[in-house]
Design an enzyme around this catalytic site. Sequence first.
Site, short mmCIF file in Angstrom:
data_model
loop_
_atom_site.label_atom_id
_atom_site.label_comp_id
_atom_site.label_asym_id
_atom_site.label_seq_id
_atom_site.Cartn_x
_atom_site.Cartn_y
_atom_site.Cartn_z
N ARG A 230 0.76 -1.11 0.03
CA ARG A 230 0.11 0.08 0.11
C ARG A 230 0.88 1.29 -0.03
NH1 ARG A 230 -3.49 -3.06 -1.19
NH2 ARG A 230 -5.37 -3.24 -0.39
N GLU A 259 -2.39 8.33 -5.65
CA GLU A 259 -2.63 7.27 -7.11
C GLU A 259 -3.75 8.07 -7.84
OE1 GLU A 259 -3.03 3.37 -6.35
OE2 GLU A 259 -1.16 3.19 -5.22
N HIS A 278 -0.09 0.21 -9.95
CA HIS A 278 -0.91 -0.66 -9.07
C HIS A 278 -1.48 -1.71 -9.52
CE1 HIS A 278 -3.51 -0.12 -5.13
NE2 HIS A 278 -3.14 -1.38 -5.32
#
Length: 527
Positions: A230, A259, A278
């Site tokens: 994360r 993000e 991601h």
Amino acid sequence: MKVLVAEPISEEAIDYMRKNGLEVEVKTGMSREELIREVPKYEAIVVRSQTKVDAEVIQAAKNLKIIGRAGVGVDNIDINAATQRGIVVVNAPGGNTISTAEHAIALMLAAARKIPQADRSVKEGKWERKKFMGIELRGKTAGVIGLGRVGFEVAKRCKALEMNVLAYDPFVSKERAEQIGVKLVDFDTLLASSDVITVHVPRTKETIGLIGKGQFEKMKDGVIVVNAARGGIVDEAALYEAIKAGKVAAAALDVYEKEPPSPDNPLLKLDNVVTTPHIAASTREAQLNVGMIIAEDIVNMAKGLPVRNAVNLPSIEPSDFEFMMPFLTLAEKMGKIASVRLGGAIRKVKVTCSGKLATKNTEFVTRALLKGLFEPILSNEINLVSAKPVAVERGITIEESKVESVEHYESLLEVWVESNGKEMYLAGTCFGNEYRILKIDVYNVNFVPKGHYIISLHEDKPGVIGRVGTLFGRNNINIAGMIVGRSGDKPGGIQLMLLLVDDPPTPEVLEEMTKLDGIIDATYVEL
């Protein structure tokens, strides 16, 4: 049952629901306004990470019975609002474990062998063999931070690459690590001894900034850092400085503090930083797995069968629900206190239910206790369904017993938690909907475990409590309540103090409290 699929999932999952008699409509890419307008028509909704199912959406969902999150994290779902409406929330833990582990290994290899940089060079018409000299991973030491599902699989793959593997996870037993030849060490030892450090912990209040400036300073020169967990666990500004200083030879990131990351993010301008958007869980297999896990739970719900991966509600007989729910809350609070106070790998848990409570199905009392034990470290990865399998995975011994009669109370819940040679005992009961902890170890306390609590042991002598009050007053922390328990009737021993405060103390204040004369220890827990 009518199901709304609001984000893409596998066709196999959609077909499975349809073959089981569910009416499935796929409407992806809806705006928030469209979702609020459409959701009242459905009894089930499937989302991934983008669709926000907040209180407003849930309020609009007049017929909703179940929310399926095709993935692990449920940050985009208002669990409390769903629970208040009696809506079950399910997720798909473990469905993307292998994909994430493999991606972490891919990032590790890409950073060690400079594969993306070499690929770019060749495509630019260059042939720079000397420039892209890499390192072998065989014989190097991998430091795995977090030995949960993903970390465990990463460690296994590092062993297959003939690496030495160290792991830091204070909540995993030595025996669990030894199953795959991994050595458990403390955090500082891992930082100082590892050639490659890979992060596999959830993002919680405790893990944000886990690897910052101070931690980089303790690492080997030339270390490789990988984060496929994360964003925010690795401090990006500190990582940038460590790379520029030569402390970190390379980094590989799949997740970011923001993000998508800003184009101005300085890490994106460094040639020795490998980046992916991601995608650790973005494989056909992972998407099939998480889709099918959710589809199976929705079908079970439609057929009136138990769901496997409920995040919020246990399966309790309707007639027992009102009686049992306060005990589940009590057990979870006890678990949180034990986890924070013991602060190490849990070895053994014993649960005894007495009185009226013993006449009920108390399976979920134990599960609630385990959920509380794991929640400070596993965040939203743990729920009432997964708590017991996770305990078994971690080698925790669980003992459960029932006693028909009990003195003084209609029901009594007692728990013993053992960790690294230390044991903690808690006892509590419920009066209607009110849950109370009556005893911690040998100390009689009798309090409602709700709010910000500081739990402390101190010497039973004049002035100790006053010094604590002075410290808190100086730091503008209001004490809303205080309970002090003695181990006996005579003064001069050790006391347990429970302080209910309006706001959580800073780590600095808590540390200063432990240094006060007469204070033995102090821990903060949010209940």
